[in-house]
Design a protein around this motif. Structure first.
Motif, PDB file in Angstrom:
ATOM      1  N   LEU A 132       0.828  -1.072   0.004  1.00  0.00           N
ATOM      2  CA  LEU A 132       0.100  -0.045  -0.131  1.00  0.00           C
ATOM      3  C   LEU A 132       0.827   1.190   0.085  1.00  0.00           C
ATOM      4  O   LEU A 132       1.491   1.642   1.142  1.00  0.00           O
ATOM      5  CB  LEU A 132      -0.912  -0.102   1.350  1.00  0.00           C
ATOM      6  CG  LEU A 132      -2.115   0.845   1.202  1.00  0.00           C
ATOM      7  CD1 LEU A 132      -2.960   0.808   0.239  1.00  0.00           C
ATOM      8  CD2 LEU A 132      -2.948   0.739   2.476  1.00  0.00           C
ATOM      9  N   VAL A 141      -2.118  -0.320  -4.715  1.00  0.00           N
ATOM     10  CA  VAL A 141      -2.403  -1.656  -3.631  1.00  0.00           C
ATOM     11  C   VAL A 141      -2.304  -2.949  -4.315  1.00  0.00           C
ATOM     12  O   VAL A 141      -3.029  -3.382  -5.411  1.00  0.00           O
ATOM     13  CB  VAL A 141      -3.829  -1.464  -3.633  1.00  0.00           C
ATOM     14  CG1 VAL A 141      -4.559  -2.349  -2.663  1.00  0.00           C
ATOM     15  CG2 VAL A 141      -4.184   0.078  -3.237  1.00  0.00           C
ATOM     16  N   ALA A 158      -7.770  -6.794   0.965  1.00  0.00           N
ATOM     17  CA  ALA A 158      -7.858  -5.392   1.224  1.00  0.00           C
ATOM     18  C   ALA A 158      -9.538  -4.776   0.906  1.00  0.00           C
ATOM     19  O   ALA A 158     -10.137  -5.722   0.447  1.00  0.00           O
ATOM     20  CB  ALA A 158      -7.228  -4.760   0.202  1.00  0.00           C
ATOM     21  N   TYR A 160     -11.792  -1.323   0.119  1.00  0.00           N
ATOM     22  CA  TYR A 160     -11.820  -0.061  -0.395  1.00  0.00           C
ATOM     23  C   TYR A 160     -13.365   0.665  -0.146  1.00  0.00           C
ATOM     24  O   TYR A 160     -14.104  -0.274  -0.610  1.00  0.00           O
ATOM     25  CB  TYR A 160     -11.599  -0.039  -2.101  1.00  0.00           C
ATOM     26  CG  TYR A 160     -11.916   1.293  -2.568  1.00  0.00           C
ATOM     27  CD1 TYR A 160     -10.954   2.276  -2.091  1.00  0.00           C
ATOM     28  CD2 TYR A 160     -13.060   1.708  -2.918  1.00  0.00           C
ATOM     29  CE1 TYR A 160     -11.103   3.593  -2.688  1.00  0.00           C
ATOM     30  CE2 TYR A 160     -13.364   2.956  -3.598  1.00  0.00           C
ATOM     31  CZ  TYR A 160     -12.191   3.996  -3.336  1.00  0.00           C
ATOM     32  OH  TYR A 160     -12.604   5.346  -3.768  1.00  0.00           O
ATOM     33  N   LYS A 179      -4.639   3.654   3.659  1.00  0.00           N
ATOM     34  CA  LYS A 179      -4.219   5.038   3.273  1.00  0.00           C
ATOM     35  C   LYS A 179      -5.448   5.483   2.587  1.00  0.00           C
ATOM     36  O   LYS A 179      -6.466   4.994   2.273  1.00  0.00           O
ATOM     37  CB  LYS A 179      -3.093   4.735   1.944  1.00  0.00           C
ATOM     38  CG  LYS A 179      -1.974   4.230   2.523  1.00  0.00           C
ATOM     39  CD  LYS A 179      -0.806   5.076   2.052  1.00  0.00           C
ATOM     40  CE  LYS A 179       0.528   4.675   2.403  1.00  0.00           C
ATOM     41  NZ  LYS A 179       1.318   5.107   3.137  1.00  0.00           N
TER      42      LYS A 179
END
Length: 182
Positions: A132, A141, A158, A160, A179
């Protein structure tokens, strides 16, 4: 929209079941699958719970919720048992003005980015190593691998949502990195 991002399943039914549990736990809307779905490849060991037919059955239950890019271990035969398209080298997703480029990583990767000026997030797998990194206003990513992580790293995925990406450990859903893009 909330996306579960996974890569490098390599036929592990145990790992895909854990990822589907994370999908529900985080109340995700869609799954972005970055390739290498059923086959483990000649360089990788058999993953724990290797059951490619079982993985296909499980993923087909979510066929309307999957956006997929083709991995280097995915084949025409795999497409015959999966009820969602897997053969595109990338997918471009636009979410609230954020452009997300999703690919496996064997063609396009951080060293060979696509020629698109306006990408905000570049999703890739292939290395089995989560990453990341913000590089020149582009968020790179890699969710890692849910079945065969490398360099003694944990199995990871992950999430999002709303311009934020977080990397989670598959084992206990703890956050490793987060992030936010502007």
């Amino acid at each position: 929209m909330k996306y579960l991002i996974i890569s490098d399943v390599h036929g592990s039914k145990e790992s895909i079941n854990s990822a589907i549990n994370a999908f529900h736990k985080h109340q995700c809307d869609l799954i972005i699958l970055l390739g290498d779905i059923l086959y483990h490849g000649p360089r990788n060991p058999l993953p724990e719970g290797f059951d490619p037919a079982g993985v296909a059955i499980r993923l087909n239950e979510y066929k309307d919720k999957i956006i997929c890019a083709c991995g280097n271990c995915d084949s025409e035969v795999d497409q015959m048992v999966l009820n969602f398209p897997i053969k595109a080298p990338y997918a471009l997703i636009v979410e609230d003005g954020v452009k997300i480029f999703a690919t496996h990583g064997h063609i396009y990767n951080p060293d060979n980015l696509p020629d698109l000026d306006t990408i905000d997030i570049f999703l890739y797998g292939h290395t089995h190593l989560y990453d990341l990194t913000l590089q020149n206003n582009l968020l790179l990513v890699n969710p890692g691998s849910i079945s065969l992580p490398k360099e003694n790293r944990p199995k990871t995925y992950a999430i999002y949502e709303n311009k934020q990406v977080s990397i989670y450990k598959l084992q206990d859903d703890t956050i490793l990195l987060t992030k936010i893009i502007d």
